[in-house]
Enzyme design. Structure first.
Site, PDB file in Angstrom:
ATOM      1  N   HIS A 256       0.142  31.777  -2.268  1.00 45.28           N
ATOM      2  CA  HIS A 256       0.344  30.369  -2.640  1.00 45.28           C
ATOM      3  C   HIS A 256      -0.414  29.432  -1.679  1.00 45.28           C
ATOM      4  CE1 HIS A 256       3.250  27.508  -4.893  1.00 45.28           C
ATOM      5  NE2 HIS A 256       2.167  26.850  -4.521  1.00 45.28           N
TER       6      HIS A 256
ATOM      7  N   ARG B 243       1.999  28.227 -11.483  1.00 44.95           N
ATOM      8  CA  ARG B 243       3.266  28.677 -10.925  1.00 44.95           C
ATOM      9  C   ARG B 243       3.539  30.096 -11.410  1.00 44.95           C
ATOM     10  NH1 ARG B 243       2.895  25.252  -7.619  1.00 44.95           N
ATOM     11  NH2 ARG B 243       4.208  23.437  -7.321  1.00 44.95           N
TER      12      ARG B 243
HETATM   13  P1  NDP Z   1      -1.336  17.191 -14.075  1.00 43.65           P
HETATM   14  O1  NDP Z   1       0.006  16.679 -14.410  1.00 43.65           O
HETATM   15  O2  NDP Z   1      -2.393  16.224 -13.671  1.00 43.65           O
HETATM   16  O3  NDP Z   1      -1.928  18.034 -15.301  1.00 43.65           O
HETATM   17  C1  NDP Z   1      -1.159  18.890 -16.068  1.00 43.65           C
HETATM   18  C2  NDP Z   1      -1.962  19.318 -17.290  1.00 43.65           C
HETATM   19  O4  NDP Z   1      -1.210  20.296 -18.006  1.00 43.65           O
HETATM   20  C3  NDP Z   1      -2.232  18.156 -18.256  1.00 43.65           C
HETATM   21  O5  NDP Z   1      -3.527  18.261 -18.784  1.00 43.65           O
HETATM   22  C4  NDP Z   1      -1.199  18.384 -19.357  1.00 43.65           C
HETATM   23  O6  NDP Z   1      -1.592  17.885 -20.616  1.00 43.65           O
HETATM   24  C5  NDP Z   1      -1.148  19.899 -19.379  1.00 43.65           C
HETATM   25  N1  NDP Z   1       0.099  20.373 -19.990  1.00 43.65           N
HETATM   26  C6  NDP Z   1       1.370  20.161 -19.566  1.00 43.65           C
HETATM   27  N2  NDP Z   1       2.244  20.726 -20.415  1.00 43.65           N
HETATM   28  C7  NDP Z   1       1.521  21.297 -21.394  1.00 43.65           C
HETATM   29  C8  NDP Z   1       1.840  22.017 -22.562  1.00 43.65           C
HETATM   30  N3  NDP Z   1       3.106  22.281 -22.900  1.00 43.65           N
HETATM   31  N4  NDP Z   1       0.828  22.443 -23.344  1.00 43.65           N
HETATM   32  C9  NDP Z   1      -0.465  22.177 -23.026  1.00 43.65           C
HETATM   33  N5  NDP Z   1      -0.836  21.499 -21.923  1.00 43.65           N
HETATM   34  C10 NDP Z   1       0.138  21.062 -21.118  1.00 43.65           C
HETATM   35  O7  NDP Z   1      -1.111  18.283 -12.937  1.00 43.65           O
HETATM   36  P2  NDP Z   1      -2.143  18.770 -11.807  1.00 43.65           P
HETATM   37  O8  NDP Z   1      -3.438  19.095 -12.439  1.00 43.65           O
HETATM   38  O9  NDP Z   1      -2.161  17.843 -10.662  1.00 43.65           O
HETATM   39  O10 NDP Z   1      -1.399  20.094 -11.291  1.00 43.65           O
HETATM   40  C11 NDP Z   1      -1.121  21.161 -12.174  1.00 43.65           C
HETATM   41  C12 NDP Z   1      -0.228  22.188 -11.510  1.00 43.65           C
HETATM   42  O11 NDP Z   1      -0.925  22.925 -10.528  1.00 43.65           O
HETATM   43  C13 NDP Z   1       0.970  21.639 -10.732  1.00 43.65           C
HETATM   44  O12 NDP Z   1       2.017  21.247 -11.594  1.00 43.65           O
HETATM   45  C14 NDP Z   1       1.346  22.813  -9.864  1.00 43.65           C
HETATM   46  O13 NDP Z   1       2.281  23.637 -10.539  1.00 43.65           O
HETATM   47  C15 NDP Z   1       0.031  23.565  -9.686  1.00 43.65           C
HETATM   48  N6  NDP Z   1      -0.435  23.511  -8.313  1.00 43.65           N
HETATM   49  C16 NDP Z   1      -0.583  24.683  -7.616  1.00 43.65           C
HETATM   50  C17 NDP Z   1      -1.033  24.677  -6.326  1.00 43.65           C
HETATM   51  C18 NDP Z   1      -1.249  25.951  -5.601  1.00 43.65           C
HETATM   52  O14 NDP Z   1      -1.548  25.912  -4.401  1.00 43.65           O
HETATM   53  N7  NDP Z   1      -1.163  27.089  -6.257  1.00 43.65           N
HETATM   54  C19 NDP Z   1      -1.359  23.436  -5.631  1.00 43.65           C
HETATM   55  C20 NDP Z   1      -1.182  22.267  -6.432  1.00 43.65           C
HETATM   56  C21 NDP Z   1      -0.730  22.311  -7.720  1.00 43.65           C
HETATM   57  P3  NDP Z   1      -1.819  16.311 -20.855  1.00 43.65           P
HETATM   58  O15 NDP Z   1      -3.079  15.977 -20.084  1.00 43.65           O
HETATM   59  O16 NDP Z   1      -2.001  16.166 -22.298  1.00 43.65           O
HETATM   60  O17 NDP Z   1      -0.604  15.631 -20.278  1.00 43.65           O
HETATM   61  C1  OXD Z   2       1.752  22.000  -5.020  1.00 45.22           C
HETATM   62  C2  OXD Z   2       1.645  23.325  -4.424  1.00 45.22           C
HETATM   63  O1  OXD Z   2       2.343  21.862  -6.098  1.00 45.22           O
HETATM   64  O2  OXD Z   2       1.193  23.439  -3.262  1.00 45.22           O
HETATM   65  O3  OXD Z   2       1.220  21.041  -4.428  1.00 45.22           O
HETATM   66  O4  OXD Z   2       1.959  24.315  -5.079  1.00 45.22           O
END
Ligand code: NDP
Ligand code: OXD
Length: 317
Positions: free
Chosen positions: A280, A232
Protein backbone atom coordinates in the site's frame (compact mmCIF):
# COMPACT_ATOMS: atom_id res chain seq x y z
CA UNK A 1 -5.05 31.40 24.65
CA UNK A 2 -8.42 32.58 25.91
CA UNK A 3 -11.72 31.07 24.75
CA UNK A 4 -12.19 34.09 22.46
CA UNK A 5 -9.21 32.94 20.42
CA UNK A 6 -11.13 29.93 19.17
CA UNK A 7 -13.62 32.37 17.63
CA UNK A 8 -11.12 34.73 16.07
CA UNK A 9 -8.68 31.91 15.21
CA UNK A 10 -10.80 28.85 14.41
CA UNK A 11 -9.33 25.60 15.67
CA UNK A 12 -8.24 22.81 13.37
CA UNK A 13 -7.55 19.57 15.25
CA UNK A 14 -4.76 17.35 13.88
CA UNK A 15 -4.83 13.63 14.63
CA UNK A 16 -2.13 11.82 12.74
CA UNK A 17 1.56 11.05 12.67
CA UNK A 18 3.47 13.50 14.94
CA UNK A 19 6.58 13.61 12.74
CA UNK A 20 4.53 14.75 9.75
CA UNK A 21 2.60 16.90 12.21
CA UNK A 22 5.69 19.06 12.67
CA UNK A 23 5.43 20.04 8.98
CA UNK A 24 1.71 20.78 9.40
CA UNK A 25 2.40 23.02 12.41
CA UNK A 26 5.14 24.84 10.54
CA UNK A 27 2.91 25.52 7.49
CA UNK A 28 -0.03 26.65 9.64
CA UNK A 29 2.21 28.93 11.74
CA UNK A 30 3.81 30.54 8.69
CA UNK A 31 0.95 30.58 6.21
CA UNK A 32 -2.27 30.58 8.25
CA UNK A 33 -1.97 32.89 11.26
CA UNK A 34 -5.76 33.27 11.02
CA UNK A 35 -6.20 29.59 12.07
CA UNK A 36 -4.87 27.52 14.94
CA UNK A 37 -3.75 23.90 14.48
CA UNK A 38 -3.90 21.88 17.70
CA UNK A 39 -2.88 18.27 18.24
CA UNK A 40 -5.67 15.86 19.06
CA UNK A 41 -6.37 15.51 22.77
CA UNK A 42 -9.78 14.15 23.77
CA UNK A 43 -9.70 16.18 26.99
CA UNK A 44 -8.27 19.37 25.55
CA UNK A 45 -9.43 22.22 23.34
CA UNK A 46 -9.03 20.05 20.18
CA UNK A 47 -12.29 18.34 21.13
CA UNK A 48 -14.06 21.69 20.64
CA UNK A 49 -12.59 22.28 17.15
CA UNK A 50 -14.84 22.85 14.12
CA UNK A 51 -12.36 21.10 11.82
CA UNK A 52 -10.50 17.80 12.06
CA UNK A 53 -7.63 16.45 9.96
CA UNK A 54 -7.21 12.70 10.37
CA UNK A 55 -6.81 9.33 8.73
CA UNK A 56 -8.22 7.57 11.80
CA UNK A 57 -10.71 9.85 13.57
CA UNK A 58 -11.46 9.42 17.27
CA UNK A 59 -14.03 6.77 18.24
CA UNK A 60 -17.63 7.99 18.33
CA UNK A 61 -16.71 11.15 16.48
CA UNK A 62 -20.01 13.07 16.88
CA UNK A 63 -19.69 12.74 20.65
CA UNK A 64 -15.91 13.26 20.72
CA UNK A 65 -16.15 16.47 18.63
CA UNK A 66 -19.64 17.91 19.06
CA UNK A 67 -18.79 21.12 17.15
CA UNK A 68 -17.27 19.38 14.12
CA UNK A 69 -18.20 20.94 10.76
CA UNK A 70 -15.70 19.34 8.39
CA UNK A 71 -13.56 16.22 8.52
CA UNK A 72 -10.51 16.43 6.23
CA UNK A 73 -9.19 12.97 5.40
CA UNK A 74 -5.42 12.74 5.09
CA UNK A 75 -5.83 10.36 2.16
CA UNK A 76 -7.66 10.35 -1.16
CA UNK A 77 -9.88 7.40 -0.23
CA UNK A 78 -12.46 7.86 2.53
CA UNK A 79 -13.96 4.36 2.58
CA UNK A 80 -12.55 3.64 6.05
CA UNK A 81 -14.22 6.68 7.65
CA UNK A 82 -17.45 6.41 9.67
CA UNK A 83 -19.23 8.79 7.28
CA UNK A 84 -22.68 7.36 7.99
CA UNK A 85 -22.33 8.13 11.70
CA UNK A 86 -21.73 11.82 11.12
CA UNK A 87 -24.53 14.38 11.09
CA UNK A 88 -25.42 15.37 7.50
CA UNK A 89 -24.12 18.87 8.25
CA UNK A 90 -20.56 17.59 8.65
CA UNK A 91 -18.66 17.70 5.37
CA UNK A 92 -16.14 14.99 4.56
CA UNK A 93 -13.26 16.15 2.39
CA UNK A 94 -10.80 13.90 0.59
CA UNK A 95 -7.19 14.72 -0.21
CA UNK A 96 -6.20 15.91 -3.67
CA UNK A 97 -2.58 16.89 -3.90
CA UNK A 98 -0.25 17.13 -6.93
CA UNK A 99 2.42 15.02 -5.20
CA UNK A 100 -0.07 12.31 -4.34
CA UNK A 101 -1.22 12.26 -7.96
CA UNK A 102 2.35 12.24 -9.29
CA UNK A 103 3.31 9.23 -7.14
CA UNK A 104 0.26 7.30 -8.29
CA UNK A 105 1.08 8.10 -11.91
CA UNK A 106 4.61 6.71 -11.37
CA UNK A 107 3.19 3.55 -9.84
CA UNK A 108 0.67 2.92 -12.60
CA UNK A 109 3.27 3.56 -15.31
CA UNK A 110 5.72 1.24 -13.55
CA UNK A 111 3.10 -1.50 -13.17
CA UNK A 112 1.74 -1.21 -16.72
CA UNK A 113 5.27 -1.34 -18.17
CA UNK A 114 6.15 -4.31 -15.95
CA UNK A 115 3.10 -6.24 -17.13
CA UNK A 116 3.54 -5.15 -20.74
CA UNK A 117 7.14 -6.45 -20.62
CA UNK A 118 6.06 -9.74 -18.93
CA UNK A 119 7.92 -9.13 -15.67
CA UNK A 120 5.81 -11.52 -13.51
CA UNK A 121 6.46 -14.27 -16.09
CA UNK A 122 10.21 -13.58 -16.22
CA UNK A 123 10.41 -13.52 -12.40
CA UNK A 124 8.83 -16.94 -12.30
CA UNK A 125 11.15 -18.23 -15.02
CA UNK A 126 14.21 -16.80 -13.30
CA UNK A 127 13.21 -18.41 -9.99
CA UNK A 128 13.05 -21.74 -11.83
CA UNK A 129 16.46 -21.17 -13.46
CA UNK A 130 14.95 -20.86 -16.93
CA UNK A 131 15.87 -18.43 -19.74
CA UNK A 132 12.60 -18.11 -21.68
CA UNK A 133 12.38 -15.17 -24.09
CA UNK A 134 8.96 -14.07 -25.29
CA UNK A 135 8.12 -11.89 -28.29
CA UNK A 136 8.33 -8.17 -27.58
CA UNK A 137 4.99 -6.52 -28.34
CA UNK A 138 4.86 -2.83 -29.30
CA UNK A 139 2.95 -0.63 -26.84
CA UNK A 140 0.53 0.23 -29.64
CA UNK A 141 -0.67 -3.38 -29.55
CA UNK A 142 -1.36 -3.52 -25.78
CA UNK A 143 -4.64 -1.98 -24.67
CA UNK A 144 -4.74 -0.48 -21.19
CA UNK A 145 -8.09 0.02 -19.44
CA UNK A 146 -8.39 2.22 -16.37
CA UNK A 147 -11.33 1.78 -14.02
CA UNK A 148 -11.99 5.14 -12.39
CA UNK A 149 -11.40 8.34 -14.33
CA UNK A 150 -11.15 10.69 -11.37
CA UNK A 151 -8.19 12.75 -10.27
CA UNK A 152 -5.83 9.76 -10.22
CA UNK A 153 -7.32 7.76 -13.08
CA UNK A 154 -7.22 10.66 -15.55
CA UNK A 155 -3.62 11.53 -14.69
CA UNK A 156 -2.58 7.89 -14.98
CA UNK A 157 -4.45 7.49 -18.29
CA UNK A 158 -2.65 10.46 -19.82
CA UNK A 159 0.77 9.23 -18.67
CA UNK A 160 0.20 5.68 -19.93
CA UNK A 161 -1.06 6.99 -23.27
CA UNK A 162 2.22 8.92 -23.55
CA UNK A 163 4.03 5.58 -24.06
CA UNK A 164 1.88 4.79 -27.08
CA UNK A 165 -0.55 2.37 -25.41
CA UNK A 166 -4.16 2.66 -26.60
CA UNK A 167 -5.90 3.73 -23.38
CA UNK A 168 -9.53 3.47 -22.41
CA UNK A 169 -11.23 4.43 -19.19
CA UNK A 170 -14.42 3.60 -17.33
CA UNK A 171 -16.28 5.85 -14.94
CA UNK A 172 -19.74 6.34 -13.46
CA UNK A 173 -20.58 9.44 -15.51
CA UNK A 174 -19.70 10.05 -19.15
CA UNK A 175 -16.42 11.86 -19.90
CA UNK A 176 -14.67 13.24 -22.97
CA UNK A 177 -10.88 13.03 -22.64
CA UNK A 178 -8.41 13.80 -25.39
CA UNK A 179 -6.82 10.62 -26.74
CA UNK A 180 -8.62 8.31 -24.26
CA UNK A 181 -11.57 6.15 -25.23
CA UNK A 182 -14.19 6.49 -22.51
CA UNK A 183 -16.97 4.25 -21.25
CA UNK A 184 -19.52 5.07 -18.56
CA UNK A 185 -21.82 3.10 -16.33
CA UNK A 186 -22.55 -0.56 -15.77
CA UNK A 187 -24.04 -1.00 -19.25
CA UNK A 188 -20.70 -0.10 -20.86
CA UNK A 189 -18.54 -2.24 -18.58
CA UNK A 190 -18.56 -5.29 -20.86
CA UNK A 191 -17.38 -3.33 -23.92
CA UNK A 192 -14.72 -1.61 -21.83
CA UNK A 193 -13.38 -4.94 -20.51
CA UNK A 194 -13.48 -6.71 -23.86
CA UNK A 195 -10.84 -4.31 -25.21
CA UNK A 196 -8.57 -4.24 -22.16
CA UNK A 197 -5.32 -6.24 -22.00
CA UNK A 198 -4.01 -4.56 -18.85
CA UNK A 199 -6.70 -3.53 -16.38
CA UNK A 200 -5.88 -0.85 -13.81
CA UNK A 201 -8.24 -0.32 -10.87
CA UNK A 202 -8.30 3.21 -9.48
CA UNK A 203 -11.85 3.20 -8.20
CA UNK A 204 -13.00 4.35 -4.80
CA UNK A 205 -14.35 1.58 -2.56
CA UNK A 206 -18.13 1.97 -2.26
CA UNK A 207 -21.03 -0.47 -2.00
CA UNK A 208 -21.20 -0.36 -5.83
CA UNK A 209 -17.54 -1.21 -6.37
CA UNK A 210 -16.84 -3.64 -3.52
CA UNK A 211 -16.08 -7.08 -4.94
CA UNK A 212 -16.46 -5.80 -8.52
CA UNK A 213 -13.27 -7.52 -9.68
CA UNK A 214 -14.53 -11.08 -9.48
CA UNK A 215 -14.67 -14.20 -11.59
CA UNK A 216 -17.42 -12.80 -13.82
CA UNK A 217 -15.46 -9.64 -14.51
CA UNK A 218 -12.20 -11.50 -15.20
CA UNK A 219 -14.06 -13.71 -17.68
CA UNK A 220 -15.05 -10.61 -19.68
CA UNK A 221 -11.39 -9.64 -20.23
CA UNK A 222 -9.44 -11.09 -23.17
CA UNK A 223 -7.70 -14.34 -22.14
CA UNK A 224 -4.23 -13.62 -20.71
CA UNK A 225 -5.08 -10.08 -19.58
CA UNK A 226 -3.28 -8.69 -16.52
CA UNK A 227 -4.37 -6.66 -13.51
CA UNK A 228 -3.04 -3.69 -11.55
CA UNK A 229 -4.94 -2.88 -8.36
CA UNK A 230 -3.98 0.39 -6.72
CA UNK A 231 -7.52 1.16 -5.51
CA UNK A 232 -8.55 -0.88 -2.49
CA UNK A 233 -8.21 -4.57 -1.62
CA UNK A 234 -12.00 -4.75 -1.23
CA UNK A 235 -12.44 -4.26 -4.97
CA UNK A 236 -11.06 -7.74 -5.65
CA UNK A 237 -12.53 -11.12 -4.75
CA UNK A 238 -9.17 -12.63 -3.91
CA UNK A 239 -10.20 -16.28 -4.29
CA UNK A 240 -11.45 -15.47 -7.82
CA UNK A 241 -8.19 -13.68 -8.66
CA UNK A 242 -6.17 -16.69 -7.51
CA UNK A 243 -8.34 -19.00 -9.61
CA UNK A 244 -8.00 -16.72 -12.66
CA UNK A 245 -4.20 -16.70 -12.32
CA UNK A 246 -3.98 -20.43 -11.71
CA UNK A 247 -6.30 -21.18 -14.61
CA UNK A 248 -4.37 -18.94 -17.02
CA UNK A 249 -7.30 -16.57 -17.50
CA UNK A 250 -5.06 -13.80 -16.15
CA UNK A 251 -1.34 -13.71 -16.89
CA UNK A 252 -0.20 -11.64 -13.91
CA UNK A 253 -1.18 -9.11 -11.29
CA UNK A 254 0.47 -6.20 -9.57
CA UNK A 255 -1.28 -5.44 -6.31
CA UNK A 256 -0.68 -2.52 -4.01
CA UNK A 257 -3.67 -3.25 -1.82
CA UNK A 258 -5.16 -6.37 -0.28
CA UNK A 259 -8.39 -7.07 1.56
CA UNK A 260 -6.52 -7.38 4.87
CA UNK A 261 -3.57 -5.10 5.47
CA UNK A 262 -1.07 -6.13 6.54
CA UNK A 263 -1.86 -9.56 5.13
CA UNK A 264 -0.82 -12.72 6.96
CA UNK A 265 2.60 -13.99 5.82
CA UNK A 266 0.85 -17.08 4.46
CA UNK A 267 -1.45 -15.06 2.17
CA UNK A 268 -1.68 -17.06 -1.10
CA UNK A 269 -1.45 -13.95 -3.31
CA UNK A 270 1.86 -12.95 -1.69
CA UNK A 271 3.31 -16.34 -2.53
CA UNK A 272 1.84 -16.55 -6.02
CA UNK A 273 4.55 -16.68 -8.72
CA UNK A 274 2.59 -14.39 -11.06
CA UNK A 275 1.83 -11.72 -8.47
CA UNK A 276 4.00 -8.77 -7.55
CA UNK A 277 2.78 -7.01 -4.41
CA UNK A 278 3.68 -3.75 -2.71
CA UNK A 279 2.52 -2.76 0.81
CA UNK A 280 0.00 0.00 0.00
CA UNK A 281 2.65 2.46 -1.10
CA UNK A 282 1.48 3.32 -4.62
CA UNK A 283 1.07 6.86 -3.42
CA UNK A 284 1.13 8.84 -0.20
CA UNK A 285 -0.02 12.25 0.94
CA UNK A 286 2.83 14.71 1.41
CA UNK A 287 2.30 16.88 4.49
CA UNK A 288 3.07 20.34 3.07
CA UNK A 289 0.64 20.11 0.14
CA UNK A 290 -1.97 18.47 2.36
CA UNK A 291 -1.72 21.22 4.98
CA UNK A 292 -2.21 23.85 2.27
CA UNK A 293 -5.28 22.04 0.90
CA UNK A 294 -6.80 22.02 4.40
CA UNK A 295 -6.02 25.72 4.92
CA UNK A 296 -7.74 26.55 1.62
CA UNK A 297 -10.70 24.35 2.55
CA UNK A 298 -11.17 25.80 6.04
CA UNK A 299 -10.92 29.36 4.75
CA UNK A 300 -13.48 28.63 2.00
CA UNK A 301 -15.83 27.17 4.60
CA UNK A 302 -15.40 30.19 6.87
CA UNK A 303 -16.32 32.43 3.93
CA UNK A 304 -19.44 30.34 3.39
CA UNK A 305 -18.11 28.85 0.13
CA UNK A 306 -18.03 25.17 -0.88
CA UNK A 307 -14.98 23.17 0.20
CA UNK A 308 -13.14 21.73 -2.79
CA UNK A 309 -13.09 17.91 -2.88
CA UNK A 310 -15.87 17.46 -0.33
CA UNK A 311 -17.39 14.07 -1.09
CA UNK A 312 -20.93 13.54 -2.28
CA UNK A 313 -22.28 11.56 0.65
CA UNK A 314 -25.06 10.02 -1.43
CA UNK A 315 -22.46 8.48 -3.78
CA UNK A 316 -19.96 7.55 -1.06
CA UNK A 317 -16.92 9.13 -2.74
P1 NDP B 1 -11.97 10.31 -7.58
O1 NDP B 1 -13.13 10.44 -6.68
O2 NDP B 1 -11.37 11.55 -8.15
O3 NDP B 1 -12.33 9.36 -8.82
C1 NDP B 1 -13.09 8.21 -8.69
C2 NDP B 1 -13.46 7.70 -10.08
O4 NDP B 1 -14.13 6.45 -9.94
C3 NDP B 1 -14.41 8.65 -10.82
O5 NDP B 1 -14.07 8.71 -12.18
C4 NDP B 1 -15.77 7.96 -10.65
O6 NDP B 1 -16.68 8.24 -11.70
C5 NDP B 1 -15.34 6.51 -10.69
N1 NDP B 1 -16.36 5.65 -10.07
C6 NDP B 1 -16.80 5.67 -8.78
N2 NDP B 1 -17.77 4.76 -8.61
C7 NDP B 1 -17.95 4.15 -9.79
C8 NDP B 1 -18.81 3.13 -10.26
N3 NDP B 1 -19.69 2.54 -9.45
N4 NDP B 1 -18.72 2.77 -11.56
C9 NDP B 1 -17.84 3.37 -12.40
N5 NDP B 1 -16.99 4.35 -12.01
C10 NDP B 1 -17.04 4.73 -10.73
O7 NDP B 1 -10.88 9.48 -6.77
P2 NDP B 1 -9.29 9.50 -6.95
O8 NDP B 1 -8.96 9.32 -8.38
O9 NDP B 1 -8.68 10.64 -6.25
O10 NDP B 1 -8.89 8.19 -6.10
C11 NDP B 1 -9.40 6.92 -6.45
C12 NDP B 1 -9.06 5.90 -5.38
O11 NDP B 1 -7.69 5.57 -5.39
C13 NDP B 1 -9.30 6.34 -3.93
O12 NDP B 1 -10.66 6.30 -3.58
C14 NDP B 1 -8.47 5.34 -3.16
O13 NDP B 1 -9.26 4.20 -2.85
C15 NDP B 1 -7.37 4.95 -4.15
N6 NDP B 1 -6.07 5.41 -3.70
C16 NDP B 1 -5.09 4.48 -3.46
C17 NDP B 1 -3.84 4.88 -3.06
C18 NDP B 1 -2.77 3.87 -2.85
O14 NDP B 1 -1.69 4.25 -2.38
N7 NDP B 1 -2.97 2.63 -3.22
C19 NDP B 1 -3.51 6.28 -2.85
C20 NDP B 1 -4.58 7.18 -3.14
C21 NDP B 1 -5.82 6.75 -3.54
P3 NDP B 1 -17.22 9.73 -11.95
O15 NDP B 1 -16.03 10.49 -12.50
O16 NDP B 1 -18.28 9.58 -12.95
O17 NDP B 1 -17.66 10.24 -10.61
C1 OXD C 1 -5.20 7.12 0.07
C2 OXD C 1 -4.27 6.01 0.28
O1 OXD C 1 -6.41 6.88 -0.09
O2 OXD C 1 -3.09 6.26 0.60
O3 OXD C 1 -4.74 8.27 0.03
O4 OXD C 1 -4.65 4.86 0.11
Amino acid sequence: MTPADATTHPLVAYKSDPVRGAVWHDIFAREAPDLRLVDWDPHGEAAQARYLVAWTPPEDLPRAMPRLEALFCIGAGIDHLPVGELPRTVQVVRMVDPNLTASMVEYVVMAVLALHRDLPFYRREQAAGRWTPRPVLPATERRVGIMGLGVLGQAAARAVAGFGFPVRGWSASAKALDGIETFAGDAALGDFLAGTDILVCLLPLTPATRGLLDRALFSRLPPGAALVNAGRGGHVVEADLLAALDGGRLSGAILDVLATEPPPASHPLLAHPLVMATPHVASATQPAGAARQVIRGVRAHLRGEPIAHAIDRSQGY
